[in-house]
Design an enzyme around this catalytic site. Sequence first.
Site, PDB file in Angstrom:
ATOM      1  N   TRP A 160       0.815  -1.217   0.000  1.00 21.58           N
ATOM      2  CA  TRP A 160       0.000   0.000   0.000  1.00 21.58           C
ATOM      3  C   TRP A 160       0.850   1.268   0.000  1.00 21.58           C
ATOM      4  O   TRP A 160       0.322   2.364  -0.198  1.00 21.58           O
ATOM      5  CB  TRP A 160      -0.931   0.030   1.229  1.00 21.58           C
ATOM      6  CG  TRP A 160      -0.191  -0.287   2.507  1.00 21.58           C
ATOM      7  CD1 TRP A 160      -0.134  -1.514   3.128  1.00 21.58           C
ATOM      8  CD2 TRP A 160       0.639   0.586   3.284  1.00 21.58           C
ATOM      9  NE1 TRP A 160       0.688  -1.442   4.232  1.00 21.58           N
ATOM     10  CE2 TRP A 160       1.166  -0.159   4.362  1.00 21.58           C
ATOM     11  CE3 TRP A 160       0.974   1.941   3.172  1.00 21.58           C
ATOM     12  CZ2 TRP A 160       2.019   0.392   5.313  1.00 21.58           C
ATOM     13  CZ3 TRP A 160       1.831   2.490   4.129  1.00 21.58           C
ATOM     14  CH2 TRP A 160       2.335   1.724   5.182  1.00 21.58           C
ATOM     15  N   ASN A 161       2.161   1.163   0.271  1.00 14.99           N
ATOM     16  CA  ASN A 161       2.901   2.411   0.529  1.00 14.99           C
ATOM     17  C   ASN A 161       3.211   3.224  -0.736  1.00 14.99           C
ATOM     18  O   ASN A 161       3.361   4.436  -0.662  1.00 14.99           O
ATOM     19  CB  ASN A 161       4.151   2.156   1.372  1.00 14.99           C
ATOM     20  CG  ASN A 161       5.187   1.320   0.673  1.00 14.99           C
ATOM     21  OD1 ASN A 161       4.876   0.556  -0.239  1.00 14.99           O
ATOM     22  ND2 ASN A 161       6.422   1.443   1.104  1.00 14.99           N
ATOM     23  N   GLY A 238       6.591  -6.438  -0.621  1.00 13.98           N
ATOM     24  CA  GLY A 238       5.891  -6.350   0.659  1.00 13.98           C
ATOM     25  C   GLY A 238       6.827  -6.739   1.784  1.00 13.98           C
ATOM     26  O   GLY A 238       8.047  -6.643   1.648  1.00 13.98           O
ATOM     27  N   GLU A 260      10.779  -8.192  -3.465  1.00 10.70           N
ATOM     28  CA  GLU A 260      11.222  -6.880  -2.962  1.00 10.70           C
ATOM     29  C   GLU A 260      10.650  -6.757  -1.561  1.00 10.70           C
ATOM     30  O   GLU A 260       9.452  -6.508  -1.377  1.00 10.70           O
ATOM     31  CB  GLU A 260      10.678  -5.753  -3.852  1.00 10.70           C
ATOM     32  CG  GLU A 260      11.216  -5.753  -5.274  1.00 10.70           C
ATOM     33  CD  GLU A 260      12.668  -5.300  -5.365  1.00 10.70           C
ATOM     34  OE1 GLU A 260      13.176  -4.717  -4.387  1.00 10.70           O
ATOM     35  OE2 GLU A 260      13.293  -5.556  -6.399  1.00 10.70           O
TER      36      GLU A 260
HETATM   37  P1  NAP Z   1       2.490  -6.984   3.359  1.00 15.13           P
HETATM   38  O1  NAP Z   1       1.636  -7.089   4.542  1.00 15.13           O
HETATM   39  O2  NAP Z   1       3.549  -8.002   3.161  1.00 15.13           O
HETATM   40  O3  NAP Z   1       1.496  -6.947   2.098  1.00 15.13           O
HETATM   41  C1  NAP Z   1       1.982  -6.784   0.791  1.00 15.13           C
HETATM   42  C2  NAP Z   1       0.981  -7.419  -0.176  1.00 15.13           C
HETATM   43  O4  NAP Z   1       0.934  -8.812   0.076  1.00 15.13           O
HETATM   44  C3  NAP Z   1      -0.442  -6.908  -0.042  1.00 15.13           C
HETATM   45  O5  NAP Z   1      -1.011  -6.851  -1.325  1.00 15.13           O
HETATM   46  C4  NAP Z   1      -1.096  -7.993   0.789  1.00 15.13           C
HETATM   47  O6  NAP Z   1      -2.479  -8.097   0.591  1.00 15.13           O
HETATM   48  C5  NAP Z   1      -0.413  -9.216   0.235  1.00 15.13           C
HETATM   49  N1  NAP Z   1      -0.455 -10.386   1.108  1.00 15.13           N
HETATM   50  C6  NAP Z   1      -0.507 -10.439   2.455  1.00 15.13           C
HETATM   51  N2  NAP Z   1      -0.510 -11.726   2.870  1.00 15.13           N
HETATM   52  C7  NAP Z   1      -0.465 -12.501   1.757  1.00 15.13           C
HETATM   53  C8  NAP Z   1      -0.447 -13.910   1.522  1.00 15.13           C
HETATM   54  N3  NAP Z   1      -0.463 -14.794   2.507  1.00 15.13           N
HETATM   55  N4  NAP Z   1      -0.416 -14.332   0.250  1.00 15.13           N
HETATM   56  C9  NAP Z   1      -0.398 -13.458  -0.783  1.00 15.13           C
HETATM   57  N5  NAP Z   1      -0.396 -12.117  -0.615  1.00 15.13           N
HETATM   58  C10 NAP Z   1      -0.425 -11.643   0.643  1.00 15.13           C
HETATM   59  O7  NAP Z   1       3.255  -5.586   3.294  1.00 15.13           O
HETATM   60  P2  NAP Z   1       2.640  -4.132   3.459  1.00 15.13           P
HETATM   61  O8  NAP Z   1       2.371  -3.890   4.894  1.00 15.13           O
HETATM   62  O9  NAP Z   1       1.556  -3.898   2.480  1.00 15.13           O
HETATM   63  O10 NAP Z   1       3.883  -3.239   2.979  1.00 15.13           O
HETATM   64  C11 NAP Z   1       4.902  -2.851   3.803  1.00 15.13           C
HETATM   65  C12 NAP Z   1       6.127  -3.731   3.614  1.00 15.13           C
HETATM   66  O11 NAP Z   1       6.520  -3.735   2.242  1.00 15.13           O
HETATM   67  C13 NAP Z   1       7.331  -3.216   4.365  1.00 15.13           C
HETATM   68  O12 NAP Z   1       8.018  -4.288   4.974  1.00 15.13           O
HETATM   69  C14 NAP Z   1       8.192  -2.585   3.275  1.00 15.13           C
HETATM   70  O13 NAP Z   1       9.564  -2.506   3.570  1.00 15.13           O
HETATM   71  C15 NAP Z   1       7.920  -3.492   2.140  1.00 15.13           C
HETATM   72  N6  NAP Z   1       8.214  -2.829   0.861  1.00 15.13           N
HETATM   73  C16 NAP Z   1       9.310  -3.229   0.164  1.00 15.13           C
HETATM   74  C17 NAP Z   1       9.652  -2.585  -1.018  1.00 15.13           C
HETATM   75  C18 NAP Z   1      10.857  -2.994  -1.808  1.00 15.13           C
HETATM   76  O14 NAP Z   1      10.963  -2.568  -2.955  1.00 15.13           O
HETATM   77  N7  NAP Z   1      11.779  -3.784  -1.266  1.00 15.13           N
HETATM   78  C19 NAP Z   1       8.849  -1.543  -1.488  1.00 15.13           C
HETATM   79  C20 NAP Z   1       7.734  -1.160  -0.748  1.00 15.13           C
HETATM   80  C21 NAP Z   1       7.425  -1.817   0.428  1.00 15.13           C
HETATM   81  P3  NAP Z   1      -3.521  -7.428   1.620  1.00 15.13           P
HETATM   82  O15 NAP Z   1      -3.314  -5.980   1.549  1.00 15.13           O
HETATM   83  O16 NAP Z   1      -4.831  -7.838   1.070  1.00 15.13           O
HETATM   84  O17 NAP Z   1      -3.202  -7.993   2.968  1.00 15.13           O
END
Ligand code: NAP
Length: 487
Positions: A160-161, A238, A260
């Site tokens: 979402w970020n 994520g 990522e």
């Molecule tokens: P998240 O909780 O891991 O969710 C990311 C995505 O994964 C969302 O679309 C989420 O769907 C989905 N998801 C969750 N559980 C899942 C499962 N069991 N199977 C398949 N998909 C699943 O992360 P977030 O809170 O949205 O984002 C923050 C994190 O992303 C931070 O750790 C940040 O560092 C990381 N990030 C990394 C990068 C990079 O380029 N390295 C860039 C941006 C962010 P729902 O929303 O429906 O739960």
Amino acid sequence: MTFDAPLRDYADPTLHAQGLWIGGQWLHGGGIPVTNPSTGRPIAEVADAGVAEAMAAVDAADAAAAGWRATPPRQRSEILRRIFTRMTEEAEALAHLIALENGKALPDARGEVAYAAEFFRWYSEEATRIPGEFRRTPSGSHNILVDHEPIGISILITPWNFPAAMATRKIGPALAAGCTVILKPASETPLTAYAMARLAEEAGVPPGVINVITTTRPGPVTAAMLADPRVRKLSFTGSTGVGRTLLAEAAKTVVSCSMELGGNAPFLVFDDADLNAALDGAMVAKMRNAGEACTAANRFYVQDGIHDAFVAGLAARMAAMTVGPGTDPATQCGPMITAKAVQKIDRLVSDAVARGACVVTGGVPLDGEGFYYPPTVLENVPQDAPIAHEEIFGPVAPVYRFQTEAEAITLANATEYGLAAYVYSTDLTRALRVSKAIETGMVGLNRGLMSDPAAPFGGVKQSGLGREGGVTGILEFMEPKYLAIDF
Ligand code: NAP
């Protein structure tokens, strides 16, 4: 608030049902409320896909695959270029939509739209430069011809970020490579993804090449898609925790994965740094997106001689920031994404204070509607505090004092993450030496921002696998095919 006509539906809070985008059709439904973090109130509702709808998306991606793969690179390139143009034309409306559903301040949202659109321009250029190889074997036995083929149907899961940029950083290279995709955006910020699907359709992307689904059951829905042998790629952005789960799931059918994941970026300031440049960089590295960035500076290590001046300067700048709703033009720091995110930040700060950290500015969640945490600076933070190890994902800057270069490098590397790091020093030899010694995928050297579509973005250690952007980003969506030839 006014929006240009093509995007108005998506931003209209009175419209309470948005569909899934499958095979060039809207499949209307509801079930996932979208909240404005600036107010805590719902603004829209999107459809909730189950396994059946997800498999319909795989069918649609499959039906479109052969045609898209056979589309000449120049034609694919021109379509991508038109998406860039449409996003640029709609930049202001898209920025408002992002500010509305994500809460980020408008300047950040505008920056994101520009960055997101650039992936389509960059990959419109790369689509026509897909590399190949021809060489003779060292023994002279035969010739080696290497072609690159599209990997196949790709599942793209985004956080979402950065609701626009995390999606375009995947869609751009996937389409350029000749793959069809199913995008699953985060449940908190689906409206931007659906808006971009509409823009892509207007730009001439054929039905089924881009499909978008939202779901409250991402685990089973993703597992069902990964189990289908037609799906050959998972590109995920994520948290590291969800990334680990998905790697295990993808292992069952040996699906290629790009990951990522989370970050815990150190920001090193040496005594010989230009103080004002370091403070400018710190504000960008910490406060872009109100700290909700994977590359956000999470730990400030500042050498003894410059420490106090740096803390005073950072606190003054942080305290001067205007906190408010993302859509308010005066806002510099918007709300956090959810109430839960505020609680997590509060827990990390309270715990650090209980262990002896000093609050220089901020430090207490803001009352009232919406999910606000103020810009905060902490000093004297003990190394055993969870804030020294966990991703904060908010506007909090913990500052730690160090004495020697070796100590700074040891502290910087004391993490399972390795996404981004920042180094401030006017001694070029030292700056390069330290940059090499830090275990990370990216370094901002006297710079607080490193993201660029032309650069390889990604991490080492548990921050990820593979790279997005740059000249190699397209290869994440291709497989090399080797032909052994005698002639
Ligand atoms: P998240 O909780 O891991 O969710 C990311 C995505 O994964 C969302 O679309 C989420 O769907 C989905 N998801 C969750 N559980 C899942 C499962 N069991 N199977 C398949 N998909 C699943 O992360 P977030 O809170 O949205 O984002 C923050 C994190 O992303 C931070 O750790 C940040 O560092 C990381 N990030 C990394 C990068 C990079 O380029 N390295 C860039 C941006 C962010 P729902 O929303 O429906 O739960």
